[in-house]
Design a protein around this motif. Structure first.
Motif, PDB file in Angstrom:
ATOM      1  N   SER A   3       0.738  -1.065   0.089  1.00 49.48           N
ATOM      2  CA  SER A   3       0.120   0.042   0.002  1.00 49.48           C
ATOM      3  C   SER A   3       0.826   1.296   0.078  1.00 49.48           C
ATOM      4  O   SER A   3       1.852   1.117   0.717  1.00 49.48           O
ATOM      5  CB  SER A   3      -0.640   0.040   1.269  1.00 49.48           C
ATOM      6  OG  SER A   3      -1.831   1.183   1.302  1.00 49.48           O
ATOM      7  N   GLU A   5      -0.692   4.144   0.924  1.00 48.75           N
ATOM      8  CA  GLU A   5      -1.191   4.938   1.844  1.00 48.75           C
ATOM      9  C   GLU A   5      -0.234   5.672   2.523  1.00 48.75           C
ATOM     10  O   GLU A   5       0.521   5.343   3.074  1.00 48.75           O
ATOM     11  CB  GLU A   5      -2.441   4.093   2.578  1.00 48.75           C
ATOM     12  CG  GLU A   5      -3.150   5.209   3.390  1.00 48.75           C
ATOM     13  CD  GLU A   5      -4.090   4.493   4.126  1.00 48.75           C
ATOM     14  OE1 GLU A   5      -5.271   3.756   3.527  1.00 48.75           O
ATOM     15  OE2 GLU A   5      -4.297   4.660   5.319  1.00 48.75           O
ATOM     16  N   HIS A  30      -5.166   3.433  -0.188  1.00 51.12           N
ATOM     17  CA  HIS A  30      -4.515   2.616  -1.092  1.00 51.12           C
ATOM     18  C   HIS A  30      -4.722   1.258  -1.019  1.00 51.12           C
ATOM     19  O   HIS A  30      -4.195   0.922   0.221  1.00 51.12           O
ATOM     20  CB  HIS A  30      -3.216   2.927  -1.525  1.00 51.12           C
ATOM     21  CG  HIS A  30      -2.490   2.364  -2.904  1.00 51.12           C
ATOM     22  ND1 HIS A  30      -1.427   1.634  -2.600  1.00 51.12           N
ATOM     23  CD2 HIS A  30      -3.005   2.280  -3.951  1.00 51.12           C
ATOM     24  CE1 HIS A  30      -1.102   1.027  -3.842  1.00 51.12           C
ATOM     25  NE2 HIS A  30      -2.220   1.389  -4.689  1.00 51.12           N
ATOM     26  N   GLY A  31      -5.496   0.649  -1.712  1.00 54.46           N
ATOM     27  CA  GLY A  31      -5.589  -0.906  -1.566  1.00 54.46           C
ATOM     28  C   GLY A  31      -5.835  -1.511  -2.676  1.00 54.46           C
ATOM     29  O   GLY A  31      -6.117  -1.058  -3.830  1.00 54.46           O
TER      30      GLY A  31
END
Length: 191
Positions: A3, A5, A30-31
């Motif tokens: 990720s 993120e 984010h994934g």
């Protein structure tokens, strides 16, 4: 998949999508379902924080008028082309509500009206940034854009997001990788 993120995206010099030219985007999610981010370095012209307070009727008009100019004249950022009427606040982790989402250990996201009242009338988080709209990528789309040399990934910096002057954030994000606009090549290298 790792990720991204909590990382920042920095647009490459040859960014084809004019909406993202010289953008710095904080990835707040984010994934496997895709990604979401907020542009942190493009102000909306002709719109200030007091305009948002007035529009949403978030305070007595006399109280809004009496707010210090540092609050009334705060910039509103253009967060991206998706959901342009929806507001998001990136803020320091010292503020929490039931609707606060921690993005990193020092930066959180709140997207409810309570944070706007707090930003205006206190007690406000130590640092905050109001953003209208967001960026969104479908599953695998962002990874493809990075592989095609559309974006650099940069470790998040609260200094860049909150304290660096808006017009200097792109250069500051590049500098965090020890590169400048002049030394940044638009050509990708793949081994």
């Amino acid at each position: 998949m790792n990720s991204l993120e909590g990382q920042m995206l920095v647009a490459m010099p040859d960014m084809a999508d004019e909406r993202f030219v010289e953008s710095v985007i904080l990835l707040v999610g984010h994934g496997s379902e895709g990604a979401m981010g907020l542009v942190v370095n493009h102000e909306l012209a002709n719109l200030r924080f007091a305009d948002i307070l007035d529009e949403l009727d978030l305070g007595d008009p006399d109280a809004v008028i009496r707010l210090p100019d540092t609050i009334r004249q705060r910039a509103v950022m253009r967060g991206g082309p998706v959901e342009r009427g929806r507001g998001f606040v990136l803020h320091s982790a010292d503020y929490k509500s039931g609707n606060t989402y921690p993005v990193t250990s020092g930066i959180s996201l709140t997207a409810t009206l309570d944070i706007l009242r707090v930003m205006a009338f206190g007690p406000a988080p130590k640092a905050s940034l109001f953003v209208l709209g967001c960026c969104a990528w479908s599953p695998g789309q962002l990874e493809g854009e990075i592989a095609d040399n559309g974006w650099l990934t940069v470790p998040v910096s609260g200094d860049i997001v909150f304290r660096t002057p808006v017009e200097e954030r792109y250069e500051a994000a590049l500098a965090s990788l020890h590169i400048t606009r002049a030394t940044l090549s638009p050509d990708a290298g793949h081994a």
